[in-house]
Design a protein around this motif. Structure first.
Motif, short mmCIF file in Angstrom:
data_model
loop_
_atom_site.label_atom_id
_atom_site.label_comp_id
_atom_site.label_asym_id
_atom_site.label_seq_id
_atom_site.Cartn_x
_atom_site.Cartn_y
_atom_site.Cartn_z
N UNK A 12 -1.10 -0.24 -5.04
CA UNK A 12 0.15 0.22 -5.45
C UNK A 12 0.25 0.55 -3.63
N UNK A 13 1.42 0.30 -3.52
CA UNK A 13 2.26 0.72 -2.65
C UNK A 13 2.00 0.47 -1.24
N UNK A 14 0.87 -0.51 -1.53
CA UNK A 14 0.75 -0.93 -0.11
C UNK A 14 1.21 -1.14 1.11
N UNK A 15 2.25 -2.27 0.71
CA UNK A 15 2.63 -2.31 1.65
C UNK A 15 4.20 -1.74 2.01
N UNK A 16 4.07 -0.58 1.21
CA UNK A 16 5.66 0.57 1.44
C UNK A 16 4.68 1.35 2.53
N UNK A 17 3.53 1.46 2.74
CA UNK A 17 3.52 2.56 3.11
C UNK A 17 2.82 1.79 4.72
N UNK A 18 2.27 0.44 4.64
CA UNK A 18 2.49 0.03 6.08
C UNK A 18 3.53 -0.32 7.14
N UNK A 19 4.58 -0.38 6.21
CA UNK A 19 6.34 -0.46 6.77
C UNK A 19 6.71 1.03 7.06
N UNK A 20 6.28 1.91 6.16
CA UNK A 20 6.31 3.44 6.73
C UNK A 20 6.16 3.76 8.23
N UNK A 21 4.45 3.49 8.33
CA UNK A 21 4.20 3.61 9.89
C UNK A 21 5.26 3.29 10.68
N UNK A 22 5.82 1.73 10.40
CA UNK A 22 6.53 0.83 11.49
C UNK A 22 8.14 1.61 11.63
N UNK A 23 8.23 2.38 10.75
CA UNK A 23 9.01 2.99 10.62
C UNK A 23 9.05 4.14 11.23
N UNK A 24 8.18 5.02 10.48
CA UNK A 24 7.85 5.89 11.79
C UNK A 24 8.34 5.78 13.40
N UNK A 25 7.57 4.96 13.42
CA UNK A 25 7.91 4.34 14.85
C UNK A 25 8.57 3.96 15.45
N UNK A 26 9.78 3.99 14.14
CA UNK A 26 11.21 2.94 14.72
C UNK A 26 10.77 1.66 15.69
N UNK A 27 10.05 0.93 14.84
CA UNK A 27 9.82 -0.15 14.82
C UNK A 27 10.02 -1.77 13.32
#
Length: 453
Positions: A321-336
């Protein structure tokens, strides 16, 4: 009433501006004219906007400005001289160009916008003067007086919703109003530009504001082609598109119309037509709310390159649960920003534009995916292109995707990924960049070249 916009190529020289005069004269409902800055007169020429960027860069780095100022003034002087316009107009434009170097550098977040916008602003004065000289009742109208009030950061103007009621008032004018495109004015009286190519946006905003019957966008091509003419020899032109189809095609590389220009027209239900200043009798391409022609499943083929795919795998990923969100969070943190995300049961691919991924960000993504999400594998594939077939009627035609994949197969083109949204307006294929042109030609032969099929 029609709003008519002319791009830089349509206003690049006195010869082109005379064509513009004829087009305006042919239809007395063309009462609001949006203009761009002068574009290139020939392949080796410089656009006025590009020259203004060089002028700005020299100004902020304390370099000599005389050469930039003289070039820009000479560019307008050539047009004014050939059109036999007044010396006072040239004096006004010259003063405006030189005055840019007197603007404050410190605490001036819109300095760049002031430089950029002067190309359109000066050209609008020139065009209004030329129309007047040729017997038309015309006047120059600054965006502030037109009601184009915006907010936002430099080069990212966003229209205030309250502006539409202000813009609506200008429809009662009986004269032809010439408005510079590309910029608006903030509530505290600063010039703020839309993104590059934003004169299209101005035209769409004004058309929506006055509830125009039509927004005519004049450029240097006979409308929109079903595929890039630099790849496919003499491709068919498109008679009509829906707003949704145009949005998809603009995303994937069709640059005839700024994609942000679709929003005001779509919301205001204003039809748009793309026409050619050099061939105004050609009907061009009409962009409307709903198709009249229901027979064509595919209306256009677009492509774009310089994409990267971040591919990751993890066993039983779908149960986490939440795997996809965590991946996208990494991108968001790096402003990608991500573009597409095809997934399987235990794997996921995230397609991004090449410019988004610096070497530092790439290392950080890989490290965090391994450390925080404990993925089994992660790799990055470069040199990818997206190929898109677009058509709102695809959903009512069986076998469209099958035909496309067969076209690829027949040409021995490998498909890395396929993606289709729920709306079924487009199907997107991701392939190696080296096969992009071959793929476009194969799809064109399949869906449009009837002689070969």
């Amino acid at each position: 009433m029609k709003v008519i916009k002319f791009g830089g190529s349509s206003l690049a020289s006195a010869e082109q501006i005379n064509k513009v005069l004829d087009i305006i004269k042919q239809d007395n409902s063309r009462r609001i004219v949006i203009v761009s800055a002068p574009g290139k007169r020939h392949d080796n020429d410089t656009k006025v906007t590009d020259a203004l960027i060089e002028y700005y860069n020299s100004y902020i780095t304390d370099q000599s400005l005389i050469e930039h100022q003289n070039w820009l003034i000479k560019r307008y002087e050539d047009i004014i001289s050939e059109l036999k316009l007044s010396q006072s107009l040239l004096n006004d434009i010259s003063e405006s160009i030189r005055g840019l170097s007197e603007l404050p550098k410190e605490n001036n977040p819109y300095l760049f916008d002031h430089f950029l916008a002067s190309g359109e602003n000066n050209n609008a004065k020139l065009i209004a003067s030329f129309l007047q000289k040729n017997g038309l009742k015309a006047k120059y109208l600054h965006p502030k007086d037109a009601g184009i009030i915006v907010k936002g950061s430099s080069c990212n103007a966003q229209l205030l919703s309250s502006s539409y009621s202000k813009i609506n008032k200008i429809k009662n004018e009986t004269t032809i109003q010439v408005i510079p495109g590309f910029f608006g004015v903030t509530e505290d009286d600063n010039i703020c530009t839309f993104s590059r190519g934003g004169s299209d946006i101005t035209g769409s905003i004004v058309a929506a504001g006055i509830h125009a019957d039509l927004y005519e966008n004049f450029t240097d091509v006979d409308g929109i082609f079903v595929a890039h003419p630099g790849i496919v020899k003499k491709p068919q032109s498109i008679e009509e598109l829906s707003y949704k189809e145009m949005r998809e095609l603009a995303y994937a590389g069709f640059s005839v119309l700024h994609d942000e220009a679709l929003i005001p027209a779509y919301r205001g239900k204003i039809p748009i037509v793309i026409k050619n200043t050099n061939n105004p009798k050609h009907p061009g391409t009409k962009i409307i709310l709903e198709h009249q022609n229901k027979n064509l499943p595919v209306v256009g083929i677009a492509s774009d390159d310089k994409f990267i795919s971040i591919n990751l795998s993890k066993y039983l990923m779908n149960r986490e649960v939440g795997f996809g969100r965590k991946v996208l969070q990494i991108l968001e943190d790096l402003n990608i920003r991500w573009e597409h995300m095809p997934t399987g049961i235990d794997d996921m691919s995230i397609v991004i534009r090449e410019r988004e991924l610096t070497p530092i960000k790439e290392r950080e993504i890989i490290n965090r995916l391994n450390r925080e999400l404990e993925v089994d594998e992660v790799d990055i594939i470069r040199n990818l292109s997206i190929i898109m077939i677009v058509g709102e009627n695809m959903k009512s035609h069986v076998g469209v995707t099958s035909k496309a994949t067969k076209a690829f197969s027949d040409k021995n083109i490998n498909i890395a990924m396929i993606s289709q949204g729920a709306s079924e307006v487009s199907v997107l294929f991701i392939i190696n960049k080296s096969e992009e042109k071959k793929a476009i030609q194969a799809l064109y032969d399949t869906f449009f070249n009837i002689k070969k099929h």
